[in-house]
Scaffold this motif. Sequence first.
Motif, short mmCIF file in Angstrom:
data_model
loop_
_atom_site.label_atom_id
_atom_site.label_comp_id
_atom_site.label_asym_id
_atom_site.label_seq_id
_atom_site.Cartn_x
_atom_site.Cartn_y
_atom_site.Cartn_z
N VAL A 57 0.88 -1.17 0.00
CA VAL A 57 0.00 0.00 0.00
C VAL A 57 0.92 1.22 0.00
O VAL A 57 1.72 1.39 0.92
CB VAL A 57 -0.94 0.02 1.23
N HIS A 89 -1.52 -1.05 -4.08
CA HIS A 89 -2.64 -0.14 -3.90
C HIS A 89 -2.08 1.25 -3.66
O HIS A 89 -1.16 1.42 -2.86
CB HIS A 89 -3.50 -0.56 -2.71
N THR A 111 -5.06 -0.16 -8.29
CA THR A 111 -6.25 0.13 -7.53
C THR A 111 -5.95 1.40 -6.75
O THR A 111 -4.98 1.45 -5.99
CB THR A 111 -6.61 -1.02 -6.58
N HIS A 113 -7.17 4.41 -4.15
CA HIS A 113 -8.07 4.68 -3.03
C HIS A 113 -7.96 6.14 -2.62
O HIS A 113 -6.89 6.74 -2.71
CB HIS A 113 -7.71 3.81 -1.83
N ALA A 119 -7.58 1.92 1.59
CA ALA A 119 -6.66 0.97 0.96
C ALA A 119 -6.37 -0.21 1.89
O ALA A 119 -6.32 -1.36 1.44
CB ALA A 119 -5.36 1.68 0.57
N ASP A 122 -9.39 -2.58 2.03
CA ASP A 122 -9.62 -3.34 0.80
C ASP A 122 -8.66 -4.52 0.77
O ASP A 122 -7.45 -4.33 0.68
CB ASP A 122 -9.40 -2.44 -0.42
N ALA A 147 -12.47 2.43 -2.66
CA ALA A 147 -11.73 2.54 -3.92
C ALA A 147 -12.59 3.22 -4.95
O ALA A 147 -13.81 3.08 -4.97
CB ALA A 147 -11.33 1.14 -4.40
#
Length: 155
Positions: A57, A89, A111, A113, A119, A122, A147
Amino acid sequence: MDRGTVGSAQSGRLLVEVREEGTSAVITPAGELDHHTADLLREPVEDCLDRGFARLVVDCSRLEFCDSTGLNVLLGARLRAEAAGGGVHLAGMLPVVARVFEITGAEAVFTVHDTLEAALADKSGADGAEAGESGASEPGAGPSGSARPAADSGD
C-alpha cells in the motif's frame, strides 16, 4: 528517522517510510519522486517484496511530484507483487500526482483509493485474491474512502 517506522531513507527531496500493517507493507514516500530520487523508493519497495510482502500500500498523500522514473518504480513493483499473488494499492494521491497517472494511463493498472484507511480495508490483491483488477471499486462507493474507478475516460 521516525521511530514508528520499520525503516526510512532520505536524500533531501524524498523521504520514504515503511511500516507493516497486518499483511501489508505500507510505504509512504514524501517529497519529490523523480530520476534523482527513484532509488530511494525502489530499494525499500524491493526489500518489502523480498521479505514476502506481496501486498503493498503506497500512501501517496505526502508525494508532491512524480515523473516517469518514479512511475516506472511503481509499475515494476506492481508486476512483482502480482506475480507473488498480491498487488500495489495507491492511496491519497494529490491532484498533481494523480494527473501523471491519468495522462500516462497508469491509473488503469492500479487500484486507487481516496484514503490510506480505505486501501488497508480493501483486501483485494492479497492472499490469492484477484490481483491486478484495476480500479476495483464498490458500486455506489462514496465519501467513505472506498476505492474509486481508476479511469473515467468517458468512452
